[in-house]
Design a protein around this motif. Structure first.
Motif, PDB file in Angstrom:
ATOM      1  N   THR A  10     -15.928  12.402 -36.359  1.00 23.50           N
ATOM      2  CA  THR A  10     -15.240  12.112 -35.103  1.00 23.50           C
ATOM      3  C   THR A  10     -14.765  13.397 -34.448  1.00 23.50           C
ATOM      4  OG1 THR A  10     -14.504   9.959 -35.968  1.00 23.50           O
ATOM      5  CG2 THR A  10     -13.321  10.841 -34.061  1.00 23.50           C
ATOM      6  N   LEU A  11     -14.171  14.273 -35.237  1.00 28.38           N
ATOM      7  CA  LEU A  11     -13.686  15.549 -34.714  1.00 28.38           C
ATOM      8  C   LEU A  11     -14.842  16.378 -34.145  1.00 28.38           C
ATOM      9  CD1 LEU A  11     -10.755  17.016 -34.965  1.00 28.38           C
ATOM     10  CD2 LEU A  11     -11.989  18.527 -36.510  1.00 28.38           C
ATOM     11  N   ARG A  12     -15.966  16.399 -34.849  1.00 28.48           N
ATOM     12  CA  ARG A  12     -17.110  17.186 -34.408  1.00 28.48           C
ATOM     13  C   ARG A  12     -17.692  16.643 -33.104  1.00 28.48           C
ATOM     14  NH1 ARG A  12     -19.563  20.741 -37.734  1.00 28.48           N
ATOM     15  NH2 ARG A  12     -21.642  20.180 -36.983  1.00 28.48           N
ATOM     16  N   MET A  13     -17.611  15.341 -32.890  1.00 26.08           N
ATOM     17  CA  MET A  13     -18.081  14.783 -31.621  1.00 26.08           C
ATOM     18  C   MET A  13     -17.159  15.189 -30.477  1.00 26.08           C
ATOM     19  SD  MET A  13     -19.735  11.021 -32.389  1.00 26.08           S
ATOM     20  CE  MET A  13     -18.457  10.355 -33.456  1.00 26.08           C
ATOM     21  N   VAL A  14     -15.852  15.213 -30.734  1.00 29.58           N
ATOM     22  CA  VAL A  14     -14.916  15.660 -29.695  1.00 29.58           C
ATOM     23  C   VAL A  14     -15.148  17.136 -29.380  1.00 29.58           C
ATOM     24  CG1 VAL A  14     -12.484  16.006 -29.106  1.00 29.58           C
ATOM     25  CG2 VAL A  14     -13.187  13.939 -30.334  1.00 29.58           C
ATOM     26  N   ALA A  15     -15.461  17.927 -30.407  1.00 35.76           N
ATOM     27  CA  ALA A  15     -15.703  19.359 -30.209  1.00 35.76           C
ATOM     28  C   ALA A  15     -17.040  19.645 -29.547  1.00 35.76           C
ATOM     29  CB  ALA A  15     -15.632  20.082 -31.551  1.00 35.76           C
ATOM     30  N   GLY A  16     -17.949  18.658 -29.568  1.00 37.17           N
ATOM     31  CA  GLY A  16     -19.282  18.865 -29.017  1.00 37.17           C
ATOM     32  C   GLY A  16     -20.278  19.373 -30.027  1.00 37.17           C
ATOM     33  N   LEU A  17     -19.907  19.386 -31.309  1.00 38.26           N
ATOM     34  CA  LEU A  17     -20.792  19.870 -32.363  1.00 38.26           C
ATOM     35  C   LEU A  17     -21.725  18.776 -32.867  1.00 38.26           C
ATOM     36  CD1 LEU A  17     -18.158  21.973 -34.336  1.00 38.26           C
ATOM     37  CD2 LEU A  17     -19.751  22.746 -32.564  1.00 38.26           C
ATOM     38  N   GLU A  18     -21.447  17.530 -32.516  1.00 37.51           N
ATOM     39  CA  GLU A  18     -22.328  16.396 -32.784  1.00 37.51           C
ATOM     40  C   GLU A  18     -22.384  15.546 -31.521  1.00 37.51           C
ATOM     41  OE1 GLU A  18     -24.097  15.790 -35.395  1.00 37.51           O
ATOM     42  OE2 GLU A  18     -23.175  16.902 -37.050  1.00 37.51           O
ATOM     43  N   ASP A  19     -23.586  15.039 -31.190  1.00 41.00           N
ATOM     44  CA  ASP A  19     -23.723  14.122 -30.057  1.00 41.00           C
ATOM     45  C   ASP A  19     -23.532  12.689 -30.533  1.00 41.00           C
ATOM     46  OD1 ASP A  19     -24.260  16.138 -28.220  1.00 41.00           O
ATOM     47  OD2 ASP A  19     -26.428  16.049 -28.578  1.00 41.00           O
ATOM     48  N   LEU A  61      -6.469  20.745 -29.039  1.00 38.93           N
ATOM     49  CA  LEU A  61      -6.713  21.640 -30.166  1.00 38.93           C
ATOM     50  C   LEU A  61      -7.060  20.787 -31.383  1.00 38.93           C
ATOM     51  CD1 LEU A  61      -6.720  24.552 -31.234  1.00 38.93           C
ATOM     52  CD2 LEU A  61      -4.349  24.204 -31.940  1.00 38.93           C
ATOM     53  N   LEU A  62      -8.232  21.028 -31.952  1.00 37.85           N
ATOM     54  CA  LEU A  62      -8.711  20.288 -33.119  1.00 37.85           C
ATOM     55  C   LEU A  62      -8.459  21.108 -34.373  1.00 37.85           C
ATOM     56  CD1 LEU A  62     -12.159  19.162 -31.650  1.00 37.85           C
ATOM     57  CD2 LEU A  62      -9.974  17.933 -31.553  1.00 37.85           C
ATOM     58  N   LEU A  63      -7.895  20.476 -35.387  1.00 35.85           N
ATOM     59  CA  LEU A  63      -7.583  21.155 -36.651  1.00 35.85           C
ATOM     60  C   LEU A  63      -8.322  20.438 -37.773  1.00 35.85           C
ATOM     61  CD1 LEU A  63      -4.114  20.874 -35.350  1.00 35.85           C
ATOM     62  CD2 LEU A  63      -4.668  23.111 -36.282  1.00 35.85           C
ATOM     63  N   ASP A  64      -9.315  21.116 -38.349  1.00 35.77           N
ATOM     64  CA  ASP A  64     -10.148  20.506 -39.381  1.00 35.77           C
ATOM     65  C   ASP A  64      -9.731  21.023 -40.753  1.00 35.77           C
ATOM     66  OD1 ASP A  64     -12.071  19.201 -40.795  1.00 35.77           O
ATOM     67  OD2 ASP A  64     -13.769  20.334 -40.016  1.00 35.77           O
ATOM     68  N   TYR A  85     -18.926  24.979 -25.441  1.00 40.67           N
ATOM     69  CA  TYR A  85     -18.212  26.104 -24.826  1.00 40.67           C
ATOM     70  C   TYR A  85     -17.698  25.769 -23.425  1.00 40.67           C
ATOM     71  CZ  TYR A  85     -22.636  26.982 -22.361  1.00 40.67           C
ATOM     72  OH  TYR A  85     -23.770  26.859 -21.590  1.00 40.67           O
ATOM     73  N   ARG A  86     -18.123  24.632 -22.866  1.00 38.86           N
ATOM     74  CA  ARG A  86     -17.647  24.222 -21.545  1.00 38.86           C
ATOM     75  C   ARG A  86     -16.506  23.195 -21.625  1.00 38.86           C
ATOM     76  NH1 ARG A  86     -20.674  26.043 -17.428  1.00 38.86           N
ATOM     77  NH2 ARG A  86     -22.729  26.914 -17.923  1.00 38.86           N
ATOM     78  N   ARG A  87     -16.163  22.792 -22.835  1.00 39.05           N
ATOM     79  CA  ARG A  87     -15.107  21.787 -23.002  1.00 39.05           C
ATOM     80  C   ARG A  87     -13.733  22.453 -23.071  1.00 39.05           C
ATOM     81  NH1 ARG A  87     -17.373  16.885 -26.755  1.00 39.05           N
ATOM     82  NH2 ARG A  87     -19.528  17.007 -26.009  1.00 39.05           N
ATOM     83  N   PRO A  88     -12.687  21.737 -22.634  1.00 35.18           N
ATOM     84  CA  PRO A  88     -11.318  22.269 -22.764  1.00 35.18           C
ATOM     85  C   PRO A  88     -10.768  22.008 -24.164  1.00 35.18           C
ATOM     86  CG  PRO A  88     -11.246  20.163 -21.659  1.00 35.18           C
ATOM     87  CD  PRO A  88     -12.711  20.438 -21.921  1.00 35.18           C
ATOM     88  N   VAL A  89     -11.567  22.379 -25.163  1.00 32.18           N
ATOM     89  CA  VAL A  89     -11.280  22.048 -26.561  1.00 32.18           C
ATOM     90  C   VAL A  89     -11.499  23.291 -27.419  1.00 32.18           C
ATOM     91  CG1 VAL A  89     -12.018  20.677 -28.553  1.00 32.18           C
ATOM     92  CG2 VAL A  89     -11.959  19.629 -26.274  1.00 32.18           C
ATOM     93  N   ASN A  90     -10.574  23.582 -28.318  1.00 31.26           N
ATOM     94  CA  ASN A  90     -10.749  24.637 -29.320  1.00 31.26           C
ATOM     95  C   ASN A  90     -10.551  24.036 -30.701  1.00 31.26           C
ATOM     96  OD1 ASN A  90     -11.232  26.545 -27.370  1.00 31.26           O
ATOM     97  ND2 ASN A  90      -9.584  27.923 -27.981  1.00 31.26           N
ATOM     98  N   THR A  91     -11.158  24.665 -31.710  1.00 25.92           N
ATOM     99  CA  THR A  91     -11.096  24.140 -33.069  1.00 25.92           C
ATOM    100  C   THR A  91     -10.624  25.218 -34.036  1.00 25.92           C
ATOM    101  OG1 THR A  91     -12.979  22.695 -32.562  1.00 25.92           O
ATOM    102  CG2 THR A  91     -12.376  22.938 -34.885  1.00 25.92           C
ATOM    103  N   VAL A  92      -9.742  24.841 -34.948  1.00 29.82           N
ATOM    104  CA  VAL A  92      -9.322  25.700 -36.058  1.00 29.82           C
ATOM    105  C   VAL A  92      -9.855  25.075 -37.338  1.00 29.82           C
ATOM    106  CG1 VAL A  92      -7.385  26.678 -37.349  1.00 29.82           C
ATOM    107  CG2 VAL A  92      -7.247  26.458 -34.854  1.00 29.82           C
TER     108      VAL A  92
END
Length: 386
Positions: free
Chosen positions: A54-63, A162-165, A82-89
């Motif tokens: 789920t987190l990866r889909m929000v980040a755009g790393l999975e479709d 901000l996504l925290l994995d 890279y065009r999303r207003p999302v960052n991941t830690v």
């Protein structure tokens, strides 16, 4: 022409009918979720439950296979990461080893040609208590300090989400607990939406405003930490978020306020508001720390007045942990129950073989449908989810 970047958008994070399949395996199964802007939200569950997918889909790393992801009015379902207003830690901090802490934090701002870089970096280093370490390299920092650098580098870009994995997974227990408090403080001060993926129940309850407990790709139950803990709706939620004693029982009487349920030996009261409607067979639930032990024989034949009680029990194991002692107690029908008692002094401890009565306040009792698996959520894999 490339799609325009939407990094300046804001609003609630909204997932609608979100689904992800890998071949015949459904990792995320048609979830609907609204995460309020500015909240600290946790996706909690065992390995393989779908939280990291789920987190990866929000980040755009999975479709997604199906469904939609929005932030406010902006549809980001198929937007490039890279065009999303999302960052991941991530758990691995991925810092640039050849750059100073200051340059690590400033990297994203410089790459995008942002103005006033010095002020922005200075502010976020102060927020994360890294100002004195700005000229050092990552190898000169402790694990906790490196974690704060990764967080600072993500925050300085002011993402909408901000996504925290599993960001604290590499830290030792004491440092992890310190960082839980720090993360919550930082989130409160910056006011960003934090979405935190973890399998650690204590971590989720310490930091999150709201927790979604995930199981087999679906949201099992969602709510504030205290609500989930005190009022679990399924056996999985009851067992995974903390520990629960679940005892099969049959409803014998109902009133406007309570239900009388027959255990294999004796009866207990359950508030009617905490009993599934229409159920005749239930699982009576009680958290281990709600139970008290009494040496038998007790002075009163009725035991503690107004309490639910189980007589004729025997302590089978006692583990002293400092703050509390954790007991296993065998009931007359052979089921072992967990009891956690705060230590009041060495003289008050029970030992294996002691005959005891168990008691607890009826208002602390909950009930679940007996058709569920009483062991759901107990056996978990502590490794990070794929």
């Amino acid at each position: 022409m490339a799609a325009p970047a939407i990094r300046d958008t804001s609003g609630d994070l909204i997932m609608t009918s979100l689904t992800k399949c890998f071949g015949t395996f459904t990792a995320v199964d048609d979830i609907d979720l609204v995460i309020p802007q500015g909240s600290f939200f946790a996706l909690l569950g065992p390995s393989g439950c779908g939280k990291t997918t789920t987190l990866r889909m929000v980040a755009g790393l999975e479709d997604p296979t199906a469904g939609e992801i929005r932030i406010g009015d902006a549809d980001i379902t198929l937007t490039k990461p890279y065009r999303r207003p999302v960052n991941t830690v991530f758990q691995s901090y991925a810092l640039f080893p050849h750059l100073t802490i200051w340059d690590n934090v400033a990297f994203g701002l410089k790459r995008r040609g942002q103005g006033n870089v010095k002020q922005q970096v200075g502010d976020v280093l102060e927020l994360t208590e890294l100002t004195a370490l700005a000229k050092r390299k990552p190898a000169q920092l402790s694990g906790g300090q490196q974690q704060r650098v990764a967080l600072a580098r993500a925050i300085v870009n002011r993402p909408a989400v901000l996504l925290l994995d599993e960001p604290l997974g590499a830290l030792d227990l004491k440092l992890r607990r310190q960082m839980q408090v720090e993360l919550k403080r930082i989130q409160t001060e910056v006011g960003l939406t934090f979405v935190h993926v973890t399998h650690d129940q204590e971590e989720a309850m310490t930091m999150a405003d709201t927790i979604a407990v995930m199981n087999a790709g679906r949201i099992e139950q969602m709510g504030a930490p205290a609500e989930l803990y005190e009022h679990p709706k399924t056996t999985f939620a009851a067992n995974f978020l903390g520990q629960s004693n679940l005892i099969k029982a049959t409803i014998k009487e109902r009133s406007s306020e309570s239900v009388i349920a027959a255990l294999p030996s004796g009866t207990v009261q359950v508030p009617v508001s905490r009993v599934p409607g229409g159920a005749s067979e239930i699982l009576v639930g009680i958290r281990p720390e709600k139970i008290k032990l009494h040496d038998e024989p007790v002075t009163s034949a009725d035991g503690p007045v107004g309490q639910n009680t189980i007589s004729g029990a025997v302590v089978t194991d006692a583990s002293f942990t400092g703050v509390s002692t954790q007991y296993l107690v065998r009931t007359p029908w052979g089921q072992e129950l967990m009891v956690f008692e705060q230590n009041q002094g060495i003289a008050s401890l029970n030992h294996a073989g002691d005959h005891v009565m168990l008691s607890w306040n009826p208002v602390h009792t909950f009930a679940l449908d007996a058709g569920q698996d009483a062991d759901a959520g107990i056996v978990i894999d502590d490794e990070a989810a794929p």
